[in-house]
Design a protein around this motif. Structure first.
Motif, PDB file in Angstrom:
ATOM      1  N   THR A 274      89.952 -12.846  75.690  1.00  6.77           N
ATOM      2  CA  THR A 274      88.536 -12.854  76.039  1.00  6.77           C
ATOM      3  C   THR A 274      88.180 -11.501  76.636  1.00  6.77           C
ATOM      4  O   THR A 274      88.956 -10.923  77.395  1.00  6.77           O
ATOM      5  CB  THR A 274      88.232 -13.968  77.051  1.00  6.77           C
ATOM      6  OG1 THR A 274      88.596 -15.225  76.468  1.00  6.77           O
ATOM      7  CG2 THR A 274      86.758 -13.997  77.423  1.00  6.77           C
TER       8      THR A 274
ATOM      9  N   ILE B 191      84.765  -9.319  78.459  1.00  3.15           N
ATOM     10  CA  ILE B 191      83.406  -9.379  78.987  1.00  3.15           C
ATOM     11  C   ILE B 191      82.696  -8.101  78.570  1.00  3.15           C
ATOM     12  O   ILE B 191      83.264  -7.013  78.644  1.00  3.15           O
ATOM     13  CB  ILE B 191      83.369  -9.590  80.514  1.00  3.15           C
ATOM     14  CG1 ILE B 191      81.941  -9.906  80.962  1.00  3.15           C
ATOM     15  CG2 ILE B 191      83.962  -8.405  81.261  1.00  3.15           C
ATOM     16  CD1 ILE B 191      81.834 -10.489  82.349  1.00  3.15           C
TER      17      ILE B 191
ATOM     18  N   GLY C  18      72.966 -12.665  69.184  1.00  4.26           N
ATOM     19  CA  GLY C  18      73.594 -13.953  69.491  1.00  4.26           C
ATOM     20  C   GLY C  18      73.878 -14.773  68.253  1.00  4.26           C
ATOM     21  O   GLY C  18      74.937 -15.400  68.139  1.00  4.26           O
TER      22      GLY C  18
ATOM     23  N   ILE D 271      81.069 -15.405  70.640  1.00  2.99           N
ATOM     24  CA  ILE D 271      80.431 -15.519  71.962  1.00  2.99           C
ATOM     25  C   ILE D 271      80.836 -16.843  72.601  1.00  2.99           C
ATOM     26  O   ILE D 271      80.653 -17.904  72.026  1.00  2.99           O
ATOM     27  CB  ILE D 271      78.897 -15.403  71.865  1.00  2.99           C
ATOM     28  CG1 ILE D 271      78.496 -14.006  71.380  1.00  2.99           C
ATOM     29  CG2 ILE D 271      78.255 -15.713  73.219  1.00  2.99           C
ATOM     30  CD1 ILE D 271      77.009 -13.850  71.128  1.00  2.99           C
ATOM     31  N   ARG D 272      81.385 -16.752  73.813  1.00  4.48           N
ATOM     32  CA  ARG D 272      81.804 -17.942  74.561  1.00  4.48           C
ATOM     33  C   ARG D 272      80.944 -18.184  75.796  1.00  4.48           C
ATOM     34  O   ARG D 272      81.136 -19.154  76.510  1.00  4.48           O
ATOM     35  CB  ARG D 272      83.275 -17.815  74.988  1.00  4.48           C
ATOM     36  CG  ARG D 272      84.235 -17.707  73.814  1.00  4.48           C
ATOM     37  CD  ARG D 272      84.206 -18.968  72.940  1.00  4.48           C
ATOM     38  NE  ARG D 272      85.012 -18.814  71.758  1.00  4.48           N
ATOM     39  CZ  ARG D 272      84.533 -18.545  70.546  1.00  4.48           C
ATOM     40  NH1 ARG D 272      83.235 -18.386  70.352  1.00  4.48           N
ATOM     41  NH2 ARG D 272      85.343 -18.433  69.516  1.00  4.48           N
ATOM     42  N   GLY D 273      79.986 -17.315  76.033  1.00  3.30           N
ATOM     43  CA  GLY D 273      79.089 -17.475  77.166  1.00  3.30           C
ATOM     44  C   GLY D 273      78.340 -16.187  77.404  1.00  3.30           C
ATOM     45  O   GLY D 273      78.606 -15.175  76.756  1.00  3.30           O
ATOM     46  N   GLY D 274      77.402 -16.244  78.317  1.00  2.20           N
ATOM     47  CA  GLY D 274      76.641 -15.061  78.657  1.00  2.20           C
ATOM     48  C   GLY D 274      75.352 -15.439  79.352  1.00  2.20           C
ATOM     49  O   GLY D 274      74.968 -16.609  79.375  1.00  2.20           O
ATOM     50  N   ALA D 275      74.714 -14.448  79.918  1.00  2.00           N
ATOM     51  CA  ALA D 275      73.445 -14.674  80.610  1.00  2.00           C
ATOM     52  C   ALA D 275      72.780 -13.339  80.880  1.00  2.00           C
ATOM     53  O   ALA D 275      73.440 -12.300  80.919  1.00  2.00           O
ATOM     54  CB  ALA D 275      73.673 -15.402  81.934  1.00  2.00           C
TER      55      ALA D 275
ATOM     56  N   PHE E  19      78.031 -10.857  78.210  1.00  2.00           N
ATOM     57  CA  PHE E  19      78.483 -11.774  77.170  1.00  2.00           C
ATOM     58  C   PHE E  19      79.984 -11.930  77.326  1.00  2.00           C
ATOM     59  O   PHE E  19      80.688 -10.953  77.613  1.00  2.00           O
ATOM     60  CB  PHE E  19      78.201 -11.221  75.763  1.00  2.00           C
ATOM     61  CG  PHE E  19      76.754 -11.162  75.404  1.00  2.00           C
ATOM     62  CD1 PHE E  19      76.101 -12.261  74.887  1.00  2.00           C
ATOM     63  CD2 PHE E  19      76.036  -9.992  75.600  1.00  2.00           C
ATOM     64  CE1 PHE E  19      74.754 -12.202  74.560  1.00  2.00           C
ATOM     65  CE2 PHE E  19      74.691  -9.920  75.274  1.00  2.00           C
ATOM     66  CZ  PHE E  19      74.052 -11.032  74.747  1.00  2.00           C
ATOM     67  N   LEU E  20      80.494 -13.130  77.133  1.00  2.00           N
ATOM     68  CA  LEU E  20      81.931 -13.353  77.041  1.00  2.00           C
ATOM     69  C   LEU E  20      82.273 -13.451  75.567  1.00  2.00           C
ATOM     70  O   LEU E  20      81.701 -14.285  74.851  1.00  2.00           O
ATOM     71  CB  LEU E  20      82.327 -14.637  77.764  1.00  2.00           C
ATOM     72  CG  LEU E  20      82.233 -14.598  79.275  1.00  2.00           C
ATOM     73  CD1 LEU E  20      82.522 -15.983  79.862  1.00  2.00           C
ATOM     74  CD2 LEU E  20      83.193 -13.577  79.847  1.00  2.00           C
TER      75      LEU E  20
ATOM     76  N   GLU F 280      85.270 -13.788  72.636  1.00  2.00           N
ATOM     77  CA  GLU F 280      86.651 -14.101  72.306  1.00  2.00           C
ATOM     78  C   GLU F 280      86.973 -13.402  70.992  1.00  2.00           C
ATOM     79  O   GLU F 280      86.446 -13.782  69.941  1.00  2.00           O
ATOM     80  CB  GLU F 280      86.849 -15.611  72.181  1.00  2.00           C
ATOM     81  CG  GLU F 280      88.289 -16.017  72.040  1.00  2.00           C
ATOM     82  CD  GLU F 280      88.442 -17.518  72.022  1.00  2.00           C
ATOM     83  OE1 GLU F 280      88.988 -18.060  73.004  1.00  2.00           O
ATOM     84  OE2 GLU F 280      88.017 -18.140  71.036  1.00  2.00           O
TER      85      GLU F 280
END
Length: 121
Positions: free
Chosen positions: A3, A5, A31, A38-42, A81-82, A84
């Motif tokens: 992973t 960032i 996105g 993408i495994r997450g983000g904000a 953004f995370l 992988e």
């Protein structure tokens, strides 16, 4: 798979404001195009909404709060953004498609897998 960032540094703006709609559409396209990694983000609110927390004297010491960001800069940390990805090269390929890379910067870092930091069930 590792992973990474991808920290976005851009002008310090309110991403919820109507005048950011066009750029947010670009992020939405990113996105959709990179959804497989993408495994997450904000996004983050502007730095003026931040509170900086310090504890003097170590754990249990006096708490000192400051309004605003830790440091004044031209560009601010505005989101993340995370990702992988198989390796750093793949993470960088995706980072080049994040709109922040076109008018700011994207910092890519590996995220270590630390079992002690995992939430307990």
């Amino acid at each position: 798979m590792p992973t990474y960032i991808a920290l976005t540094y851009t002008a310090d703006v309110d991403w919820t404001a109507p005048e950011q709609a066009e750029e947010m559409a670009q992020y939405s396209r990113f996105g959709q195009e990179s959804a497989d990694v993408i495994r997450g983000g904000a996004v983050l609110y502007p730095t003026g909404t931040a509170t900086t927390v310090r504890v003097t004297g170590g754990e249990g010491g006096d708490v000192v709060l400051s309004d605003g960001p830790y440091a004044e800069t031209k560009e601010a940390l505005t989101g993340f953004f995370l990702l992988e990805c198989a390796d750093l090269d793949e993470a960088i390929r995706h980072a080049t498609r994040i709109p922040a890379a076109w008018n700011g910067a994207v910092e890519v870092r590996p995220v270590p897998d630390l079992p002690a930091m995992a939430p307990s069930e």
